[in-house]
Scaffold this active site. Structure first.
Site, PDB file in Angstrom:
ATOM      1  N   ASP A   3      34.338  35.275  48.879  1.00  0.00           N
ATOM      2  CA  ASP A   3      33.904  34.217  47.957  1.00  0.00           C
ATOM      3  C   ASP A   3      32.899  33.228  48.557  1.00  0.00           C
ATOM      4  OD1 ASP A   3      35.713  35.532  46.407  1.00  0.00           O
ATOM      5  OD2 ASP A   3      37.050  33.832  46.079  1.00  0.00           O
ATOM      6  N   HIS A  43      34.577  34.734  36.472  1.00  0.00           N
ATOM      7  CA  HIS A  43      35.559  34.306  35.479  1.00  0.00           C
ATOM      8  C   HIS A  43      34.941  34.192  34.087  1.00  0.00           C
ATOM      9  CE1 HIS A  43      38.162  33.622  38.777  1.00  0.00           C
ATOM     10  NE2 HIS A  43      37.758  32.424  39.104  1.00  0.00           N
ATOM     11  N   HIS A  77      34.661  27.194  37.282  1.00  0.00           N
ATOM     12  CA  HIS A  77      33.904  27.655  38.455  1.00  0.00           C
ATOM     13  C   HIS A  77      33.664  29.157  38.335  1.00  0.00           C
ATOM     14  CE1 HIS A  77      38.132  28.411  39.533  1.00  0.00           C
ATOM     15  NE2 HIS A  77      37.677  29.413  40.261  1.00  0.00           N
ATOM     16  N   LYS A 105      36.557  39.914  41.289  1.00  0.00           N
ATOM     17  CA  LYS A 105      37.951  39.656  40.889  1.00  0.00           C
ATOM     18  C   LYS A 105      37.969  38.498  39.904  1.00  0.00           C
ATOM     19  CE  LYS A 105      38.519  36.833  45.066  1.00  0.00           C
ATOM     20  NZ  LYS A 105      39.061  35.491  44.858  1.00  0.00           N
ATOM     21  N   CYS A 144      41.659  31.513  48.895  1.00  0.00           N
ATOM     22  CA  CYS A 144      41.332  32.936  48.766  1.00  0.00           C
ATOM     23  C   CYS A 144      41.293  33.670  50.107  1.00  0.00           C
ATOM     24  CB  CYS A 144      40.025  33.099  47.998  1.00  0.00           C
ATOM     25  SG  CYS A 144      40.247  32.678  46.247  1.00  0.00           S
TER      26      CYS A 144
END
Ligand code: VGL
Length: 188
Positions: A3, A43, A77, A105, A144
């Site tokens: 990330d 997302h 985010h 993800k 994460c």
């Protein structure tokens, strides 16, 4: 590389303090590995983990997620298709000598996986490539990166966290390092 995305950099929507300090560290590491995997979050707007999708809630409030577990609400985010969901452009992919792959993800609104293994194709991919040792870096150490390291151990890999190539949301990460070491993750 977990990330390393614009929204987790200091000017992003969910800033990790000094998050961009990891970029030169990552660039120094890329040539040393046969296989480099990047994870990213992508997302949807209506993500249940976003405080904006709950009346009267604000970021860092708690909520009950779709599994019935208490979890944290975040600012919007890494929304799919926005710059915040992109890997930082100063990461120089050309330094990778072997192969690199990107796994996404957090594609579904009900589920906000912290672990990189939330990308379901990651585990079979690593197994197919006979990977035994996973060296981890990225953002954020306490969410994460931590969960990816714990999952790596759970799935039977050796897991190493390269501390200088990670940054955390919390100013004090001592408890996180202890938890990781107690789970068999080596801190480098
Ligand atoms: C992360 C909080 C929310 C992370 C992602 O990448 O560590 N933290 N979403």
């Amino acid at each position: 590389v977990v990330d390393a995305l614009y929204d987790f950099m200091p000017s992003g929507n969910l800033p990790v303090p000094n998050g961009d300090d990891i970029i030169p560290e990552i660039n120094n590491l890329l040539s040393k590995f046969k296989l480099v995997v990047f994870t990213k979050e992508e997302h949807p707007h209506d993500m249940q983990a976003f405080a904006s999708n709950h009346d009267g809630k604000k970021p860092l409030d708690n909520y009950i997620n779709a599994n019935g577990d208490e979890d944290i609400l975040w600012p919007d985010h890494c929304v799919k298709g926005t710059k915040g969901a992109e890997i930082h452009n100063d990461i120089d992919f050309s330094l990778v000598k072997g192969e690199f792959n990107i796994f996404s993800k957090g594609l579904y609104k009900e589920e906000h996986p912290y672990s990189g293994f939330g990308a379901k194709e990651l585990l079979p991919f690593l197994k197919k490539n006979n990977i035994q040792d996973i060296y981890l870096c990225g953002l954020a150490t306490d969410y994460c990166v931590k969960e990816t390291a714990l999952d790596a151990k759970k799935h039977g890999f050796n897991a190493y966290l390269i501390r200088d190539a990670c940054r955390g949301i919390s100013p004090n990460l001592d408890a996180i390092y202890t938890e990781l070491e107690n789970s068999g993750v080596e801190i480098l």
